[in-house]
Design an enzyme around this catalytic site. Structure first.
Site, PDB file in Angstrom:
ATOM      1  N   PHE A  29       0.835  -1.193   0.000  1.00 47.88           N
ATOM      2  CA  PHE A  29       0.000   0.000   0.000  1.00 47.88           C
ATOM      3  C   PHE A  29       0.879   1.256   0.000  1.00 47.88           C
ATOM      4  O   PHE A  29       1.776   1.403   0.821  1.00 47.88           O
ATOM      5  CB  PHE A  29      -0.909  -0.003   1.228  1.00 47.88           C
ATOM      6  CG  PHE A  29      -1.739   1.243   1.355  1.00 47.88           C
ATOM      7  CD1 PHE A  29      -2.685   1.564   0.385  1.00 47.88           C
ATOM      8  CD2 PHE A  29      -1.556   2.116   2.418  1.00 47.88           C
ATOM      9  CE1 PHE A  29      -3.435   2.729   0.482  1.00 47.88           C
ATOM     10  CE2 PHE A  29      -2.302   3.284   2.513  1.00 47.88           C
ATOM     11  CZ  PHE A  29      -3.248   3.586   1.541  1.00 47.88           C
ATOM     12  N   GLN A  30       0.637   2.135  -0.944  1.00 50.02           N
ATOM     13  CA  GLN A  30       1.381   3.391  -1.104  1.00 50.02           C
ATOM     14  C   GLN A  30       2.874   3.175  -1.312  1.00 50.02           C
ATOM     15  O   GLN A  30       3.685   4.015  -0.939  1.00 50.02           O
ATOM     16  CB  GLN A  30       1.125   4.335   0.079  1.00 50.02           C
ATOM     17  CG  GLN A  30      -0.331   4.781   0.133  1.00 50.02           C
ATOM     18  CD  GLN A  30      -0.574   5.940   1.064  1.00 50.02           C
ATOM     19  OE1 GLN A  30       0.085   6.075   2.088  1.00 50.02           O
ATOM     20  NE2 GLN A  30      -1.540   6.773   0.723  1.00 50.02           N
ATOM     21  N   LYS A  71       9.852   3.182   6.568  1.00 48.70           N
ATOM     22  CA  LYS A  71       9.276   3.476   7.882  1.00 48.70           C
ATOM     23  C   LYS A  71      10.075   2.841   9.019  1.00 48.70           C
ATOM     24  O   LYS A  71      10.339   3.472  10.039  1.00 48.70           O
ATOM     25  CB  LYS A  71       7.829   2.966   7.914  1.00 48.70           C
ATOM     26  CG  LYS A  71       7.098   3.269   9.199  1.00 48.70           C
ATOM     27  CD  LYS A  71       5.656   2.793   9.137  1.00 48.70           C
ATOM     28  CE  LYS A  71       4.911   3.241  10.398  1.00 48.70           C
ATOM     29  NZ  LYS A  71       3.506   2.815  10.387  1.00 48.70           N
TER      30      LYS A  71
END
Ligand SMILES: Cc1ncc(C[n+]2csc(CCOP(=O)(O)OP(=O)(O)O)c2C)c(N)n1
Ligand SMILES: [Mg+2]
Lengths: 181, 569
Positions: free
Chosen positions: B112-113, B162
Site C-alpha cells: 500500500f502506497q 518506515k
C-alpha cells in the site's frame, strides 16, 4: 552528422541502481546500446563497465560528460581513438550430425575455440576474440544450423602500460568546430 | 547511546543548519512526526499539497542561498513532489527532498502506497539515496546536503523506509564526505583565462550575457568589477536577472524571446560574446543558426557538460564563476568602447521596451511598475508562469541578486504562491510580492491556507486577465486568434481569500492601483490584490518561436508613450 562506433569505459560504484543511472542517460537520447559488459575491476567496490554505442562524436561526448557528472561514476573515458584491445566471449550451440561433426570441429580449431559440450545432435563451442573473429566463425557455422548464441558483450582495455588517462588531465577543449567563427 | 532513525534524521538536519522544512505527513512518516517535537529548532510548515512543499523549499533556497528541505509520505505524497523536484533540477536549486517509504520487508511487493520514487526521479535529481540502514542515515544526510549545495546545485532525494525511522543505531557524526566520483571544477584553466583576456582586449564590440550561475556563485560584485574595468555591456537571461544592477549604465536588460530589442540586437552584432553561468537555452538563443553570428564565444560555466552543448564555443572556461571573474578582471585592460556603447544606447532609443500604452486601461505592465515604485525596488518578486511573469521580468527593476524568483527551465505554472511562501519564510524581513496569473495561481491556490495558518505575510498580486494569457497570445499571433481552451472563468479571488480567512481587494480602475498596493503592504499578514487587467494585452517585444532574435515583434509605436524610470541610488 555521421555516426561511428564509440567505446566508453567507466569505473562505477558497485552499488544497487548504478547501472540504471548509467543506462538511463543513453535511453533519454534514444541511443541503442550495442553492447554493455559489467564486472569487478582492480579496485574494490568499483565495477568496470564497457559500453559500445553508435553515435555522432558530439552526442557521445555529451553523454560522456553527463555520465562523468554522476556521483556513482568515478571515472569514464572514451577510448575509441586510443589503441585498445577488445574481447568478447560467445557460446554457440550448433547442430551436428555424424556427417558434419568433424567439419565443425575443424572450424572451431581454426578459430582456437573450445568445445565445451557435446550432445547427440549438437556441439557447444566457446570462442573468445574481437567482434570480427566471432562474426567470421558464426558465418561459417551458420550453414550447419545455429540453435543458440550467448554473447557476453565486449570488454576493452587500452594497450601499453599507461592505460587511459584520467579525465581531469585532459585539457578542457570543445570538440565541436564553430561553423562561422 | 543509541537513537532512533527519526532522531538521527532530525539531529542530522540540525547539524546541516536546517531551521525550517516544508512537509506533509502520512502513514510511513508517523514515527518521524512523532519525534519532531523533541527538536523545536526545526520549524515545520504544513503545506496543503506536496507540490507546494517542493516549490516552497525551492523559493526558500533561492531567496537565502541555503538548501531548501521538503518532505512527503510514500506513494502519492512522493509523486506529488515530482514537479517541484524537476523545477529545482532545471534551475539548479539546492534542495533535499525526503520521502517516506514502506517498511523494508514490503519494498518491491506493491505494498500500500509503495512507489519507486528514486526510479521516478532518477532523471530529475542530482543524486538520490534509499536509506536501507539506520546506521547509514547520518552519513547519507550529510552527503545529500553536500551534493545539493556544492558544484552546480540541485535536488537530492532521500527515501527512508518506515522501519528505518524506528530502528535504533549509534549516531556517529560524519566528519567529512568521501565521494571519489564527485568532481567540482574550481578555478578555470590558466591558459584559457589568458586566451579569453586576449580576446576581450582585442574585441571592438564585446558583450556579456550573464545567467543564474553568477547568482549561485555569489559573483555579482566580481561581475560588476570585471564589466566596469573592461567596459563591456551586460545583458542577462531570465534567471540571471538581478545578478547585475539593472540601473547600471552598462546594463541592457534581459535577452531572448521577451528580452529587450536592444539586448537582442546587441547579441546579433557583437564580435565577442562572454557567456557567464548560463546554458544557451533556446528561449535565449532563438534560431540557433542565426545566434550571435559575428561573435566569438567565451563560455564560463562550472558544468563541463554545458560547454558546447547547444552552441559551439571558442574558449571554454570550466570553473566557478566568481574566482574565474576575479582572475579575468586582473587580466583584462581598462577600456572605453565609446562607439559600441553609443550604438547600444541608440538602439535603446529606437526600441524603447519601457514605454507602455497610455490611457485608462488597467495594464499589467503599469501595475508592476507601481509595485516597483511602492517597494522602492527593494522587494523579492516571485512569479507564476505566463505573460505576468514576463512583465514582472521586464517592468520591475532588479538591482540585487536573489530578488527575482521565477521558474525558468521548467516554466511551472503554480510555482509562484508556494515559492513566495518559501521566500518569505527564508527572508521574513523582506517584502515579498507574488506576481501571479489567474491561471497559474489556481494550480496551487490551496497554499493560501498555509499562509494564514503559519502567518506568512506574502503580498499577492493576481494579474487577472481571464485567460491563460501567454497561450492566448500565441493563438492570437500564430493561430488566427483561435482561442481554444484559453478563456478562463475565474472565481472571485477576494472571496476565496476571505474564505481562507485572509484579506483581499479587487482593483478595476487605474487610479485604484497604488492605493491598493499601499494597503496590501500596510496590512500585517498576507494580502491578496485581484487586478482585473486588460484581457487581451500582449507581451512585447517577442521573438516568434524558431525565429532569429533580431526579428522581434514590437508593440506598435503609436500606442506607447515614454516612461522615465526613477533611478535608485
Ligand atoms: C503546469 C503548466 N501547465 C501548462 C503550462 C503552459 N502555459 C504556459 S503559460 C500558460 C498560461 C498561464 O496563464 P496565467 O497564469 O493566467 O498567466 P497569464 O499568461 O495570463 O499572465 C500556460 C497554460 C505551463 N507552463 N505549466
Ligand atoms: Mg491569465
Amino acid at each position: 552528422m555521421a555516426t561511428t562506433k564509440h567505446t566508453l569505459v567507466a569505473l562505477v560504484n558497485d552499488k544497487p541502481g548504478v547501472l540504471n543511472r548509467v543506462v538511463s542517460l543513453f535511453r533519454r537520447r534514444g541511443f541503442n546500446i550495442d553492447s554493455i559488459a559489467v564486472g569487478h575491476s582492480e579496485v574494490q567496490h568499483l565495477s568496470r563497465v564497457t559500453i559500445i554505442v553508435n553515435g555522432t562524436t558530439y552526442t557521445v561526448e555529451q553523454v560522456r560528460k553527463q555520465l562523468d557528472k554522476l556521483i556513482d561514476v568515478v571515472k569514464i573515458f572514451d577510448i575509441t581513438s586510443e589503441k585498445n584491445t577488445t574481447r568478447e566471449l560467445a557460446l554457440v550451440k550448433v547442430k551436428a550430425t555424424s556427417a558434419t561433426r568433424s567439419e565443425i570441429l575443424e572450424i572451431a580449431d581454426i578459430f582456437r575455440a573450445n568445445i565445451v559440450d557435446v550432445a547427440s545432435d549438437t556441439l557447444t563451442i566457446e570462442i573468445t576474440g574481437d567482434e570480427d573473429k566471432i562474426e567470421s566463425m558464426l558465418k561459417l557455422l551458420k550453414t550447419f544450423g545455429i540453435k543458440e548464441i550467448a554473447r557476453t558483450g565486449r570488454v576493452a582495455m587500452v594497450r601499453g602500460t599507461l592505460g587511459a588517462p584520467p579525465p581531469e588531465d585532459k585539457p578542457v577543449r570543445s570538440r565541436v568546430k564553430r561553423e562561422n567563427a | 547511546m543509541k537513537k532512533t532513525g527519526a532522531q538521527i534524521l532530525c539531529e542530522s538536519l540540525i547539524a546541516e543548519g536546517v531551521d525550517v522544512m516544508f512537509g506533509f505527513p502520512g502513514g510511513v512518516l508517523l514515527p518521524f512526526y512523532d519525534t519532531l517535537p523533541q527538536y523545536p529548532q526545526i520549524r515545520h510548515i504544513l503545506v496543503r499539497h506536496e507540490q507546494g512543499a517542493a516549490h516552497a523549499a525551492d523559493g526558500y533556497a533561492r531567496a537565502t542561498g541555503k538548501v531548501g528541505v521538503c518532505m512527503a509520505t510514500s506513494g502519492p505524497g512522493a509523486t506529488n513532489l515530482v514537479t517541484g523536484i524537476a523545477n529545482a533540477y532545471l534551475d539548479s536549486v539546492p534542495m533535499v527532498a525526503i520521502t517516506g517509504q514502506v517498511v523494508r520487508e514490503q519494498i518491491g511487493k506493491d505494498a500500500f502506497q509503495e512507489i519507486d520514487i528514486t526510479g521516478i526521479t532518477l532523471p530529475i535529481t542530482k543524486h538520490s539515496y534509499v536509506a536501507m540502514d539506520t546506521a547509514h542515515l547520518a552519513k547519507i544526510v550529510h552527503e545529500a546536503f553536500y551534493i545539493a549545495r556544492t558544484g552546480r546545485p540541485g535536488p537530492v532525494l532521500i527515501d527512508i523506509p518506515k522501519d528505518v525511522f524506528t530502528d535504533q543505531a549509534e549516531l556517529t557524526v560524519p566528519s567529512r564526505v568521501e565521494l571519489p566520483g564527485y568532481k567540482i571544477p574550481s578555478q578555470g584553466h590558466p591558459a584559457q583565462l589568458k586566451n579569453a583576456a586576449k580576446l576581450i582586449n582585442e574585441a571592438k564590440k564585446p558583450l556579456i550575457i550573464a545567467g543564474r550561475g553568477v547568482i549561485i556563485s555569489g559573483a555579482s560584485s566580481a561581475l560588476r568589477e570585471f564589466a566596469e574595468k573592461a567596459q563591456v555591456p551586460v545583458i542577462t537571461t531570465l534567471l540571471g536577472i538581478g545578478c547585475f544592477p539593472e540601473n547600471h549604465a552598462l546594463s541592457y536588460g534581459m535577452a531572448g524571446m521577451h528580452g529587450t530589442g536592444y539586448a537582442n540586437k546587441a547579441m546579433e552584432s557583437c564580435d565577442l560574446l562572454i557567456a557567464i553561468g548560463m546554458r544557451f537555452d533556446d528561449r535565449v538563443t532563438g534560431k540557433i543558426s542565426a545566434f550571435a553570428p559575428h561573435a566569438k564565444i567565451i563560455h564560463i560555466d562550472l558544468d563541463p557538460a554545458e560547454i558546447g552543448k547547444n552552441v559551439p564555443v571558442d574558449i571554454p572556461i570550466v570553473g566557478d564563476v566568481k574566482p574565474v571573474l576575479i582572475s579575468l578582471q586582473k587580466l583584462v585592460e581598462n577600456n572605453s568602447r565609446i562607439s559600441w556603447l553609443r550604438q547600444l544606447d541608440e538602439w535603446r532609443q529606437q526600441h524603447p521596451m519601457l514605454d507602455i500604452k497610455d490611457g485608462d486601461k488597467l495594464l499589467p505592465q503599469r501595475i508592476i511598475r507601481e509595485i516597483y515604485e511602492a517597494t522602492n525596488g527593494d522587494a523579492i518578486v516571485v512569479t507564476g508562469v505566463g505573460q505576468h511573469q514576463m512583465w514582472a521580468a521586464q517592468h520591475y527593476f532588479f538591482d540585487k541578486p536573489d530578488t527575482f524568483i521565477s521558474s525558468g527551465g521548467l516554466g511551472t505554472m503554480g510555482f509562484g504562491l508556494p515559492a513566495a511562501m518559501g521566500a518569505k519564510v527564508g527572508k521574513p524581513d523582506k517584502t515579498v510580492w507574488c506576481i501571479d496569473g489567474d491561471g497559474s495561481i489556481q494550480m496551487t491556490i490551496q497554499e493560501l491556507a498555509t499562509l494564514v495558518q503559519d502567518d506568512i505575510a506574502v503580498k499577492i498580486a493576481i494579474m487577472n486577465n481571464g485567460y491563460l494569457g501567454m497561450v492566448r497570445q500565441w493563438q492570437d499571433l500564430f493561430y488566427k486568434k483561435n482561442y481554444v481552451a484559453t478563456p478562463l472563468s475565474c472565481p472571485d479571488f477576494v472571496k476565496i481569500a476571505e474564505a481562507y480567512c485572509m484579506a483581499g481587494i479587487t482593483v478595476t480602475k487605474r487610479e485604484e492601483v497604488r492605493p491598493a498596493i499601499d494597503k496590501a503592504m500596510a496590512h500585517e499578514g498576507p494580502f491578496l490584490v485581484n487586478f482585473m487587467v486588460e484581457p487581451e494585452e500582449n507581451v512585447y517585444p517577442m521573438v516568434p518561436p524558431g525565429e532569429s532574435n533580431v526579428n522581434f515583434l514590437e508593440q506598435p509605436k503609436k500606442e506607447v508613450s515614454a516612461w522615465q524610470r526613477r533611478s535608485t541610488p
